[in-house]
Write an enzyme that holds these catalytic residues in place. Structure first.
Site, PDB file in Angstrom:
ATOM      1  CG  HIS A   1     -35.808   9.701   0.888  1.00  0.00           C
ATOM      2  ND1 HIS A   1     -34.559   9.143   0.901  1.00  0.00           N
ATOM      3  CD2 HIS A   1     -36.098   9.914  -0.432  1.00  0.00           C
ATOM      4  CE1 HIS A   1     -34.097   9.022  -0.341  1.00  0.00           C
ATOM      5  NE2 HIS A   1     -35.022   9.482  -1.164  1.00  0.00           N
TER       6      HIS A   1
ATOM      7  CG  LEU B   1     -23.241  12.407  18.954  1.00  0.00           C
ATOM      8  CD1 LEU B   1     -22.172  11.361  18.594  1.00  0.00           C
ATOM      9  CD2 LEU B   1     -24.626  11.747  18.840  1.00  0.00           C
TER      10      LEU B   1
ATOM     11  CG  ASP C   1     -27.557   2.826  -0.707  1.00  0.00           C
ATOM     12  OD1 ASP C   1     -28.445   3.569  -1.163  1.00  0.00           O
ATOM     13  OD2 ASP C   1     -26.935   2.008  -1.402  1.00  0.00           O
TER      14      ASP C   1
HETATM   15  C1  FPP Z   1     -29.774   6.904   0.068  1.00  0.00           C
HETATM   16  O1  FPP Z   1     -30.810   6.000  -0.205  1.00  0.00           O
HETATM   17  C2  FPP Z   1     -30.245   7.950   0.948  1.00  0.00           C
HETATM   18  C3  FPP Z   1     -30.187   9.273   0.683  1.00  0.00           C
HETATM   19  C4  FPP Z   1     -29.630   9.824  -0.571  1.00  0.00           C
HETATM   20  C5  FPP Z   1     -30.739  10.268   1.614  1.00  0.00           C
HETATM   21  C6  FPP Z   1     -30.512  10.003   3.065  1.00  0.00           C
HETATM   22  C7  FPP Z   1     -31.586  10.687   3.824  1.00  0.00           C
HETATM   23  C8  FPP Z   1     -32.153  10.245   4.954  1.00  0.00           C
HETATM   24  C9  FPP Z   1     -31.696   9.062   5.696  1.00  0.00           C
HETATM   25  C10 FPP Z   1     -33.325  10.939   5.534  1.00  0.00           C
HETATM   26  C11 FPP Z   1     -33.098  12.350   5.849  1.00  0.00           C
HETATM   27  C12 FPP Z   1     -31.991  12.580   6.773  1.00  0.00           C
HETATM   28  C13 FPP Z   1     -31.864  13.684   7.509  1.00  0.00           C
HETATM   29  C14 FPP Z   1     -30.650  13.853   8.341  1.00  0.00           C
HETATM   30  C15 FPP Z   1     -32.882  14.742   7.543  1.00  0.00           C
HETATM   31  P1  FPP Z   1     -31.312   5.861  -1.695  1.00  0.00           P
HETATM   32  O2  FPP Z   1     -32.476   6.746  -1.895  1.00  0.00           O
HETATM   33  O3  FPP Z   1     -30.170   6.038  -2.632  1.00  0.00           O
HETATM   34  O4  FPP Z   1     -31.788   4.360  -1.727  1.00  0.00           O
HETATM   35  P2  FPP Z   1     -31.839   3.387  -2.964  1.00  0.00           P
HETATM   36  O5  FPP Z   1     -30.429   2.868  -3.143  1.00  0.00           O
HETATM   37  O6  FPP Z   1     -32.772   2.334  -2.499  1.00  0.00           O
HETATM   38  O7  FPP Z   1     -32.353   4.146  -4.143  1.00  0.00           O
END
Ligand code: FPP
Length: 224
Positions: free
Chosen positions: A29, A122, A12
């Site tokens: 992201h 893994l 997150d």
């Molecule tokens: C949450 O942060 C994150 C996500 C919903 C997406 C996770 C994706 C990645 C780490 C990158 C892509 C991964 C792969 C495996 C290709 P948020 O956007 O909710 O953060 P916020 O709480 O600051 O809004």
């Protein structure tokens, strides 16, 4: 010292990281993907057998279309560039969640899962379009349909994680303390670590510190 097989992570804080760095949520992201790569490396070094990453929840469809499209593009690029590399590193990729994406992404996911299916170093479980409540409902439906006896052991057989041991550790970055519909059944006795750092800032040292702390935690499983 506690044995350690499985670490699950709620990654997150990408969006906030992007805005904090005077960029876009999508830039967050992109930076989050770098952290994914670092934590895969750290997991290999620590001989972790299962790493489960919450990449997209069933609730994430509520986000703006532009952000959703960006996330899936990022994943497509990652798979196109890295699947063979993961395979060479003896890493197995498994998707948990409902695989209903674009034809291109579905193909890439299918290829990656098939190509890496026998790998042993893994196992990365990528939770994509995943929601724990719907996983549980589907499992109960299947169990009832098969006329199976309703007990813990039988229900577990119908979960998407059926061949995966429950996580020993759950890490959630981003200074938020909730589970967000992630592995609600499987996390029953996991040790939970809430981390203030945003996911793109989370590094191998942070990861290793959590592992160290976990190793000396007393796990009671309801006993004393
Ligand atoms: C949450 O942060 C994150 C996500 C919903 C997406 C996770 C994706 C990645 C780490 C990158 C892509 C991964 C792969 C495996 C290709 P948020 O956007 O909710 O953060 P916020 O709480 O600051 O809004």
């Amino acid at each position: 010292m506690n044995p350690l097989n499985h670490i699950a992570i709620i990654m997150d804080g990408n969006g906030r990281w992007g805005l904090k760095n005077r960029k876009s949520r999508n830039a967050g992201h992109k930076a989050g993907l770098k952290s994914v790569e670092n934590i895969i490396k750290a997991s290999i070094k620590k001989n972790i057998k299962f790493l489960t990453l919450y990449a997209f929840s069933t609730e994430n469809w509520r986000r703006p279309k532009k952000e959703i499209n960006y996330l899936f593009k990022l994943l497509e690029n990652f798979l196109s560039k890295k699947t063979l590399q993961l395979h060479k590193q003896n890493i197995k990729l498994k998707i948990i969640g409902k695989k209903s994406f674009s034809t291109k992404l579905n193909k890439l996911l299918k290829f990656a899962e098939k190509k890496t299916s026998s790998n042993k170093k893994l196992q990365i479980n990528l939770a994509l379009n995943y929601g724990s409540k719907s996983e549980l409902i589907n499992a109960i439906k299947s169990l009832v349909k098969q006329k199976g006896k309703i007990n813990e052991k039988n229900l577990t057989k119908y979960l998407e994680t059926k061949d995966i041991p429950d996580p020993d550790i759950l890490i959630r970055t981003g200074n938020t303390t909730r589970l967000s519909n992630f592995l609600l059944w499987q996390l029953a006795y996991s040790e939970i670590f809430f981390e203030k750092k945003l996911w793109p800032d989370f590094n191998q040292d942070d990861f290793n510190k959590i592992i160290q702390k976990y190793k000396f935690t007393k796990r009671n499983y309801g006993g004393v």
